[in-house]
Design a protein around this motif. Sequence first.
Motif, PDB file in Angstrom:
ATOM      1  N   ASP A  85      -7.448  12.407  -7.334  1.00 13.06           N
ATOM      2  CA  ASP A  85      -7.022  13.696  -6.691  1.00 13.06           C
ATOM      3  C   ASP A  85      -6.982  13.656  -5.183  1.00 13.06           C
ATOM      4  O   ASP A  85      -6.509  14.093  -4.497  1.00 13.06           O
ATOM      5  CB  ASP A  85      -7.922  15.492  -7.108  1.00 13.06           C
ATOM      6  N   ARG A  86      -8.129  12.797  -4.437  1.00  9.11           N
ATOM      7  CA  ARG A  86      -8.807  12.432  -3.522  1.00  9.11           C
ATOM      8  C   ARG A  86      -7.970  11.225  -2.920  1.00  9.11           C
ATOM      9  O   ARG A  86      -7.872  10.638  -1.913  1.00  9.11           O
ATOM     10  CB  ARG A  86     -10.012  12.675  -2.579  1.00  9.11           C
ATOM     11  N   ASP A  87      -7.365  10.207  -3.544  1.00  9.43           N
ATOM     12  CA  ASP A  87      -6.752   8.979  -3.249  1.00  9.43           C
ATOM     13  C   ASP A  87      -7.995   7.929  -2.844  1.00  9.43           C
ATOM     14  O   ASP A  87      -7.415   7.485  -1.880  1.00  9.43           O
ATOM     15  CB  ASP A  87      -5.408   9.205  -2.213  1.00  9.43           C
ATOM     16  N   LEU A  88      -9.129   8.029  -3.028  1.00  7.73           N
ATOM     17  CA  LEU A  88     -10.083   7.418  -3.002  1.00  7.73           C
ATOM     18  C   LEU A  88      -9.302   5.737  -2.432  1.00  7.73           C
ATOM     19  O   LEU A  88     -11.040   4.943  -3.088  1.00  7.73           O
ATOM     20  CB  LEU A  88     -11.212   7.549  -3.305  1.00  7.73           C
ATOM     21  N   ARG A 128     -10.999   1.817   4.616  1.00  4.42           N
ATOM     22  CA  ARG A 128     -12.301   1.283   5.159  1.00  4.42           C
ATOM     23  C   ARG A 128     -13.579   0.206   5.167  1.00  4.42           C
ATOM     24  O   ARG A 128     -14.361   0.013   6.091  1.00  4.42           O
ATOM     25  CB  ARG A 128     -13.297   2.847   4.532  1.00  4.42           C
ATOM     26  N   GLY A 129     -12.966  -0.597   3.865  1.00  4.31           N
ATOM     27  CA  GLY A 129     -13.413  -1.566   3.369  1.00  4.31           C
ATOM     28  C   GLY A 129     -13.310  -2.797   5.000  1.00  4.31           C
ATOM     29  O   GLY A 129     -13.713  -3.398   5.600  1.00  4.31           O
ATOM     30  N   THR A 130     -11.781  -2.624   4.758  1.00  4.01           N
ATOM     31  CA  THR A 130     -11.494  -3.068   5.998  1.00  4.01           C
ATOM     32  C   THR A 130     -12.266  -2.635   7.851  1.00  4.01           C
ATOM     33  O   THR A 130     -12.170  -4.347   8.077  1.00  4.01           O
ATOM     34  CB  THR A 130      -9.607  -3.090   6.538  1.00  4.01           C
ATOM     35  N   GLN A 131     -11.722  -1.129   8.096  1.00  3.81           N
ATOM     36  CA  GLN A 131     -12.674  -1.413   8.954  1.00  3.81           C
ATOM     37  C   GLN A 131     -13.783  -1.870   8.746  1.00  3.81           C
ATOM     38  O   GLN A 131     -14.122  -2.874  10.009  1.00  3.81           O
ATOM     39  CB  GLN A 131     -13.008   0.002   8.568  1.00  3.81           C
ATOM     40  N   PHE A 132     -14.758  -1.715   8.039  1.00  7.45           N
ATOM     41  CA  PHE A 132     -16.032  -2.521   7.894  1.00  7.45           C
ATOM     42  C   PHE A 132     -15.861  -4.173   8.052  1.00  7.45           C
ATOM     43  O   PHE A 132     -16.391  -4.459   9.201  1.00  7.45           O
ATOM     44  CB  PHE A 132     -17.122  -2.469   6.687  1.00  7.45           C
ATOM     45  N   VAL A 164     -18.529 -12.474   6.706  1.00  9.35           N
ATOM     46  CA  VAL A 164     -18.538 -11.459   6.238  1.00  9.35           C
ATOM     47  C   VAL A 164     -17.177 -11.838   5.054  1.00  9.35           C
ATOM     48  O   VAL A 164     -16.098 -12.174   5.844  1.00  9.35           O
ATOM     49  CB  VAL A 164     -18.447 -10.789   7.479  1.00  9.35           C
ATOM     50  N   ARG A 165     -17.273 -10.922   4.088  1.00  7.53           N
ATOM     51  CA  ARG A 165     -16.262 -10.760   3.283  1.00  7.53           C
ATOM     52  C   ARG A 165     -16.003  -8.549   2.689  1.00  7.53           C
ATOM     53  O   ARG A 165     -17.520  -8.575   2.230  1.00  7.53           O
ATOM     54  CB  ARG A 165     -16.192 -11.475   1.992  1.00  7.53           C
ATOM     55  N   GLY A 166     -15.102  -9.146   1.964  1.00  3.22           N
ATOM     56  CA  GLY A 166     -14.577  -7.809   0.999  1.00  3.22           C
ATOM     57  C   GLY A 166     -13.509  -7.728   0.515  1.00  3.22           C
ATOM     58  O   GLY A 166     -13.280  -7.853   0.404  1.00  3.22           O
ATOM     59  N   LEU A 167     -13.505  -7.003  -0.209  1.00  2.00           N
ATOM     60  CA  LEU A 167     -12.800  -6.553  -1.108  1.00  2.00           C
ATOM     61  C   LEU A 167     -13.019  -4.569  -2.086  1.00  2.00           C
ATOM     62  O   LEU A 167     -13.553  -4.623  -2.072  1.00  2.00           O
ATOM     63  CB  LEU A 167     -12.166  -6.778  -2.740  1.00  2.00           C
ATOM     64  N   GLY A 168     -11.891  -3.909  -0.897  1.00  2.00           N
ATOM     65  CA  GLY A 168     -12.593  -2.833  -0.835  1.00  2.00           C
ATOM     66  C   GLY A 168     -13.766  -2.436   0.056  1.00  2.00           C
ATOM     67  O   GLY A 168     -13.757  -2.506   0.861  1.00  2.00           O
ATOM     68  N   LEU A 169     -14.937  -1.090  -0.685  1.00  2.00           N
ATOM     69  CA  LEU A 169     -15.865  -1.101  -0.503  1.00  2.00           C
ATOM     70  C   LEU A 169     -16.780  -1.925  -1.078  1.00  2.00           C
ATOM     71  O   LEU A 169     -18.153  -1.730  -1.118  1.00  2.00           O
ATOM     72  CB  LEU A 169     -15.748   0.146  -0.524  1.00  2.00           C
ATOM     73  N   LEU A 213     -17.286   5.827  -1.431  1.00  2.00           N
ATOM     74  CA  LEU A 213     -15.593   5.836  -1.641  1.00  2.00           C
ATOM     75  C   LEU A 213     -15.134   7.217  -0.727  1.00  2.00           C
ATOM     76  O   LEU A 213     -13.909   6.416  -0.707  1.00  2.00           O
ATOM     77  CB  LEU A 213     -15.602   5.729  -3.487  1.00  2.00           C
ATOM     78  N   ASP A 214     -15.580   7.845  -0.719  1.00  6.16           N
ATOM     79  CA  ASP A 214     -15.155   9.134   0.370  1.00  6.16           C
ATOM     80  C   ASP A 214     -15.559   8.730   1.963  1.00  6.16           C
ATOM     81  O   ASP A 214     -15.674   9.627   2.514  1.00  6.16           O
ATOM     82  CB  ASP A 214     -15.325  10.245  -0.043  1.00  6.16           C
ATOM     83  N   VAL A 215     -16.197   7.479   1.695  1.00  7.70           N
ATOM     84  CA  VAL A 215     -17.208   7.173   3.598  1.00  7.70           C
ATOM     85  C   VAL A 215     -15.495   7.621   4.669  1.00  7.70           C
ATOM     86  O   VAL A 215     -14.564   7.018   4.030  1.00  7.70           O
ATOM     87  CB  VAL A 215     -17.326   5.674   3.482  1.00  7.70           C
ATOM     88  N   THR A 216     -15.861   8.097   5.562  1.00  3.50           N
ATOM     89  CA  THR A 216     -14.687   8.229   6.491  1.00  3.50           C
ATOM     90  C   THR A 216     -14.980   7.111   8.181  1.00  3.50           C
ATOM     91  O   THR A 216     -16.085   6.111   7.255  1.00  3.50           O
ATOM     92  CB  THR A 216     -15.594   9.656   7.436  1.00  3.50           C
ATOM     93  N   GLU A 217     -14.113   7.028   8.512  1.00  2.92           N
ATOM     94  CA  GLU A 217     -13.736   6.522   9.407  1.00  2.92           C
ATOM     95  C   GLU A 217     -15.179   6.396  10.123  1.00  2.92           C
ATOM     96  O   GLU A 217     -15.880   5.422  10.541  1.00  2.92           O
ATOM     97  CB  GLU A 217     -12.519   6.740  10.652  1.00  2.92           C
ATOM     98  N   ARG A 218     -15.580   7.549  10.829  1.00  4.22           N
ATOM     99  CA  ARG A 218     -16.620   8.000  12.135  1.00  4.22           C
ATOM    100  C   ARG A 218     -18.309   7.061  10.905  1.00  4.22           C
ATOM    101  O   ARG A 218     -18.415   6.324  11.586  1.00  4.22           O
ATOM    102  CB  ARG A 218     -16.745   9.758  11.880  1.00  4.22           C
ATOM    103  N   GLU A 219     -17.794   7.519  10.040  1.00  6.43           N
ATOM    104  CA  GLU A 219     -19.385   7.067   8.547  1.00  6.43           C
ATOM    105  C   GLU A 219     -19.387   5.623   8.906  1.00  6.43           C
ATOM    106  O   GLU A 219     -19.766   4.272   9.119  1.00  6.43           O
ATOM    107  CB  GLU A 219     -19.859   7.490   7.500  1.00  6.43           C
ATOM    108  N   VAL A 220     -18.383   4.520   8.504  1.00  8.31           N
ATOM    109  CA  VAL A 220     -18.123   2.757   8.540  1.00  8.31           C
ATOM    110  C   VAL A 220     -18.486   2.623   9.781  1.00  8.31           C
ATOM    111  O   VAL A 220     -19.090   1.694  10.298  1.00  8.31           O
ATOM    112  CB  VAL A 220     -16.646   2.432   8.411  1.00  8.31           C
TER     113      VAL A 220
END
Length: 450
Positions: free
Chosen positions: A354-357, A364-368, A383-388, A428-435
């Motif tokens: 429902d929240r398109d998480l 947010r993973g790309t942002q981090f 530094v590596r990642g896939l999603g969160l 999974l619902d972490v915000t831009e500010r929080e990241v």
Amino acid sequence: MNRETAEPRVDGFPGTRAAEWVDYHQSTAALSTYVYDFVWDRTAPAEGPFCTDVDGNVLMDFTSHVAAAPLGYNNPDLLNRLREFDLVDPLKVAGQDFYVAGGHHLPDEQDVPGPAGLMDRLTRLTDQYGMDTVFLSNSGAEAIENAIKVAYDDSGGAKHGVTFEGAFHGRTLGALSLNRSKEKYRRHFPEVAGVVDVPFCDDRTCTPETCSCGFFVEEGETSRLRRKLDPDRGHLPPEEVAYVVLEPVQGEGGYRFPSEAFTDEVAALVEEHDVTLVADEIQTGLGRTGEWWASDHSALEPDLLCSAKALRVGATVGREELFPDEEGRLSSTWGAGDLVAAAQGALTIDVIEDRDLLSNATARGTQFVELLADADRSVVEDVRGLGLLLAVEFDTAERRDAVQEAALARGLLTLGCGYKTLRVLPPLDVTEREVDLGANLVLDAIDDVS
């Protein structure tokens, strides 16, 4: 607590009350893998990644309880739906011996789904693999145990299994036999016979011709797994291999992301030799990588998929024909009878949808990862990642540990994995500010110890 303005605040860690709680807990608890003297006060304010400990410290939890709390703390969407659940006793029933429903409503009319509703959602989320059958259990390790039982049974007597170097699949005896991450997880324990291992290719730039991890050999002409299964040169007759089990991204082994060449080769071999592929999605699944399953990012098409942690119960999902028949059917677990956990798991899936998480996890993973590009490269190797599902790898294990402690002193909870890797698992619902806040706390911690 206002999530939109909250920030970590640490007056002293661990505080006096935390020390008292830890002493009280440890007076009766067997030694285990506690990471911090972090004692969450469940009666104090908490939302999203922010929580309060028993001494009043406000901490930012970027562990999500090792991916077992995918929506962080007190997610309002989830809590509002759970409030409709009138608690009863017992809250656990013998789930493989009895059924449970909610009144006279039909299953698809239930406001609060139970075990059947959870299984229905899981088959929908694995439909791309043709999966239509679920066995619920209590934990991820049990999900793995049941998967290999199903695979052994379906094979008609095959005696071998294949695992990968760096793997971690759980701490029950059968799962321990599959582990190849740290020696301490296996020592002194009897093992399931016939399990062999091959290298896991974690160089994402790897090709068969340029492989440096040992999976591909002879200048890319073949892989070690292909050679083991070769009828003329190998020592593993394919018909005697019951399963290949792997984590699509290795967790405890160090957040090792596989190369495309590796997953292509594994997918091709299990199809060529008709070997059951078991995907351990216990830490990587349920939206953590930006897709429902980490397997969705590759050519892997699992025959059996294991989920837990974020799901709140264990689940072994697959096609009906793989599971034992009436005489050999699986039984003796209470996971399918845990009413609250089943509801939490099903409603967690609903909130993610429902929240398109999934999209949020990707963004947010790309942002981090982009923010950590500013890290001191004399100490940060990758530094590596896939999603969160995020990792920061350091030059030494001592540096990683020091950064983890420095981040904690600033109020950020993270986890180690592998030998020198820091793993980061925001909700999974972490915000831009929080990241932005969390990434800068990691950068500050790196500066503290560089």
